[in-house]
Design an enzyme around this catalytic site. Structure first.
Site, short mmCIF file in Angstrom:
data_model
loop_
_atom_site.label_atom_id
_atom_site.label_comp_id
_atom_site.label_asym_id
_atom_site.label_seq_id
_atom_site.Cartn_x
_atom_site.Cartn_y
_atom_site.Cartn_z
N GLY A 122 11.13 -21.20 2.89
CA GLY A 122 12.22 -20.99 3.86
C GLY A 122 13.51 -21.61 3.38
O GLY A 122 14.35 -22.04 4.17
N ARG A 140 18.20 -20.77 3.05
CA ARG A 140 19.29 -21.18 3.96
C ARG A 140 18.74 -22.19 4.97
O ARG A 140 17.55 -22.52 4.94
CB ARG A 140 19.88 -19.96 4.67
CG ARG A 140 18.84 -19.13 5.43
CD ARG A 140 19.48 -17.83 5.93
NE ARG A 140 18.49 -16.83 6.29
CZ ARG A 140 17.99 -16.66 7.51
NH1 ARG A 140 18.37 -17.46 8.49
NH2 ARG A 140 17.12 -15.71 7.76
N TYR A 154 7.45 -18.08 21.27
CA TYR A 154 7.68 -18.89 20.07
C TYR A 154 6.87 -20.19 20.13
O TYR A 154 6.16 -20.54 19.18
CB TYR A 154 9.18 -19.16 20.00
CG TYR A 154 9.66 -20.21 19.03
CD1 TYR A 154 9.67 -19.97 17.65
CD2 TYR A 154 10.18 -21.43 19.48
CE1 TYR A 154 10.17 -20.91 16.77
CE2 TYR A 154 10.68 -22.37 18.61
CZ TYR A 154 10.67 -22.12 17.25
OH TYR A 154 11.17 -23.06 16.39
N ALA A 155 6.96 -20.89 21.28
CA ALA A 155 6.28 -22.19 21.39
C ALA A 155 4.76 -22.03 21.35
O ALA A 155 4.05 -22.94 20.92
CB ALA A 155 6.71 -22.91 22.66
N ALA A 199 3.15 -20.05 19.40
CA ALA A 199 2.80 -20.02 17.97
C ALA A 199 2.93 -21.41 17.35
O ALA A 199 2.09 -21.83 16.54
CB ALA A 199 3.71 -19.02 17.24
N LYS A 200 3.98 -22.14 17.72
CA LYS A 200 4.16 -23.50 17.19
C LYS A 200 3.04 -24.43 17.69
O LYS A 200 2.61 -25.34 16.98
CB LYS A 200 5.53 -24.06 17.61
CG LYS A 200 6.73 -23.38 16.97
CD LYS A 200 6.79 -23.61 15.47
CE LYS A 200 8.16 -23.30 14.89
NZ LYS A 200 8.15 -23.30 13.41
N1 LIG Z 1 17.28 -24.69 13.60
C1 LIG Z 1 16.73 -25.23 14.69
O1 LIG Z 1 17.43 -25.64 15.63
C2 LIG Z 1 15.21 -25.34 14.82
C3 LIG Z 1 14.71 -25.91 16.00
C4 LIG Z 1 13.33 -26.04 16.15
C5 LIG Z 1 12.49 -25.64 15.11
N2 LIG Z 1 13.01 -25.10 13.97
C6 LIG Z 1 12.07 -24.68 12.93
O2 LIG Z 1 12.48 -25.20 11.67
C7 LIG Z 1 12.16 -24.27 10.61
C8 LIG Z 1 13.43 -23.92 9.85
O3 LIG Z 1 14.41 -23.47 10.77
P1 LIG Z 1 15.78 -22.78 10.30
O4 LIG Z 1 16.70 -22.84 11.46
O5 LIG Z 1 16.21 -23.33 8.99
O6 LIG Z 1 15.28 -21.26 10.11
P2 LIG Z 1 16.10 -19.99 9.55
O7 LIG Z 1 17.57 -20.25 9.51
O8 LIG Z 1 15.59 -18.85 10.36
O9 LIG Z 1 15.63 -19.85 8.02
C9 LIG Z 1 14.38 -19.49 7.76
C10 LIG Z 1 14.21 -19.19 6.27
O10 LIG Z 1 12.88 -18.73 6.16
C11 LIG Z 1 12.89 -17.52 5.42
N3 LIG Z 1 11.77 -16.68 5.85
C12 LIG Z 1 11.51 -16.21 7.10
N4 LIG Z 1 10.40 -15.47 7.09
C13 LIG Z 1 9.95 -15.45 5.79
C14 LIG Z 1 8.86 -14.87 5.14
N5 LIG Z 1 7.98 -14.08 5.79
N6 LIG Z 1 8.72 -15.08 3.82
C15 LIG Z 1 9.58 -15.83 3.14
N7 LIG Z 1 10.65 -16.42 3.69
C16 LIG Z 1 10.83 -16.23 5.02
C17 LIG Z 1 14.21 -16.87 5.73
O11 LIG Z 1 14.49 -15.93 4.72
P3 LIG Z 1 15.31 -14.56 5.01
O12 LIG Z 1 16.70 -14.84 4.53
O13 LIG Z 1 14.61 -13.53 4.21
O14 LIG Z 1 15.23 -14.26 6.49
C18 LIG Z 1 15.12 -18.10 5.72
O15 LIG Z 1 15.49 -18.44 4.41
C19 LIG Z 1 11.50 -23.08 11.30
O16 LIG Z 1 10.10 -23.24 11.28
C20 LIG Z 1 12.02 -23.18 12.73
O17 LIG Z 1 11.12 -22.56 13.65
C21 LIG Z 1 14.35 -24.93 13.81
#
Ligand SMILES: NC(=O)c1ccc[n+]([C@@H]2O[C@H](COP(=O)([O-])OP(=O)(O)OC[C@H]3O[C@@H](n4cnc5c(N)ncnc54)[C@H](OP(=O)(O)O)[C@@H]3O)[C@@H](O)[C@H]2O)c1
Length: 243
Positions: A14, A17, A153-154, A156-157
């Protein structure tokens, strides 16, 4: 001649970004040999390849074949994987009553099944290295808080949290720690607009949203020797949100 120091090999998923990218940079800057991965061919992927070179791999982590190829790519290049940080996990908001079975499947596949595939593919390398695995939850899992807009979502988490605890139990005799980091509100350039909801941000006890660097520091701690006796935990990085 002094012995050559073996660098810790860390795979961060992931990482094109958002939080994953911040974690990958933080761990690389502290000296880890970091491998990253991208899925969609876009500007972020190009920038990632420019920054990480041969250590940037393409993989769709919902595909068992891609997951196996990713892990083989890292172990073939470095001979080992010490740490896995799995930051993939899509988000959907809205009431459960309005969600479709496809919404449910999508959340479970992205957040739970991808982690299951990664853990299976890296288990043997992590055992050999007595390594660390870190997965991502979300705020509110600890008290099993019910929320109107994040039920799907929650769910799954929560399943992933149960797996993390089971993996911690199974892997402890092999010297592997398995933990979860649960972010609160972490706005970043590509984050979901819900992370910018001012009503919610006002309720964060710490008085500010989190930053990708807050998360990177938490992950770095779980991947440090200071945390070698910490396993099966869900580390809340929320500024007190949802307590
Ligand atoms: N940001 C928050 O406030 C927040 C809060 C609670 C929990 N989280 C958790 O923290 C983690 C990271 O969050 P984030 O905000 O950085 O997420 P994000 O911005 O959605 O980035 C997710 C990254 O994962 C990649 N990805 C998604 N599905 C994929 C797949 N099937 N195979 C390979 N790569 C994949 C995406 O690539 P693409 O460019 O191809 O889409 C992207 O680079 C996640 O588990 C999220 O649920 C985040």
């Amino acid at each position: 001649m002094p012995p050559t120091q073996v660098r810790t090999v860390t795979l961060v998923t992931g990482s094109a970004r958002g939080l994953g990218l911040a974690i990958a940079r933080h761990l690389r800057d502290r000296g880890d040999c970091v491998h990253v991965c991208w899925r969609s061919e876009n500007e972020c992927a190009q920038a990632l390849r420019d920054e990480f070179g041969e250590r940037a791999h393409r993989a769709d982590l919902l595909s068992p074949e891609d997951v196996e190829a990713l892990v083989a790519g890292v172990t073939n290049a470095e001979g080992r994987i010490d740490h896995l940080v799995h930051a993939v996990g899509e988000y959907v908001s809205g009431p459960a009553a309005e969600a479709s079975p496809e919404d449910l499947r999508r959340m479970w596949r992205s957040n739970t099944e991808s982690a299951f595939l990664l853990m299976n593919a890296t288990r043997s390398a992590l055992r050999s290295a007595r390594g660390r695995a870190v997965f991502f939850g979300c705020s509110g899992l600890e008290g099993f808080r019910a929320r109107r807009i994040t039920a799907i979502y929650a769910s799954a988490k929560s399943a992933l949290r149960t797996l993390v605890r089971a993996w911690a139990l199974e892997e402890a005799p092999h010297g592997v720690t398995v933990n979860m980091v649960s972010p609160g509100h972490m706005p970043h350039d590509d984050a979901h607009p819900d992370t910018l909801d001012t009503d919610r941000l006002e309720k964060i006890p710490a008085g500010r949203p989190g930053t990708p660097d807050d998360i990177a520091q938490a992950v770095a701690h779980l991947c440090s020797t200071a945390a070698e006796y910490t396993t099966g935990t869900d580390l809340l990085v929320t500024g007190g949100w949802m307590l």
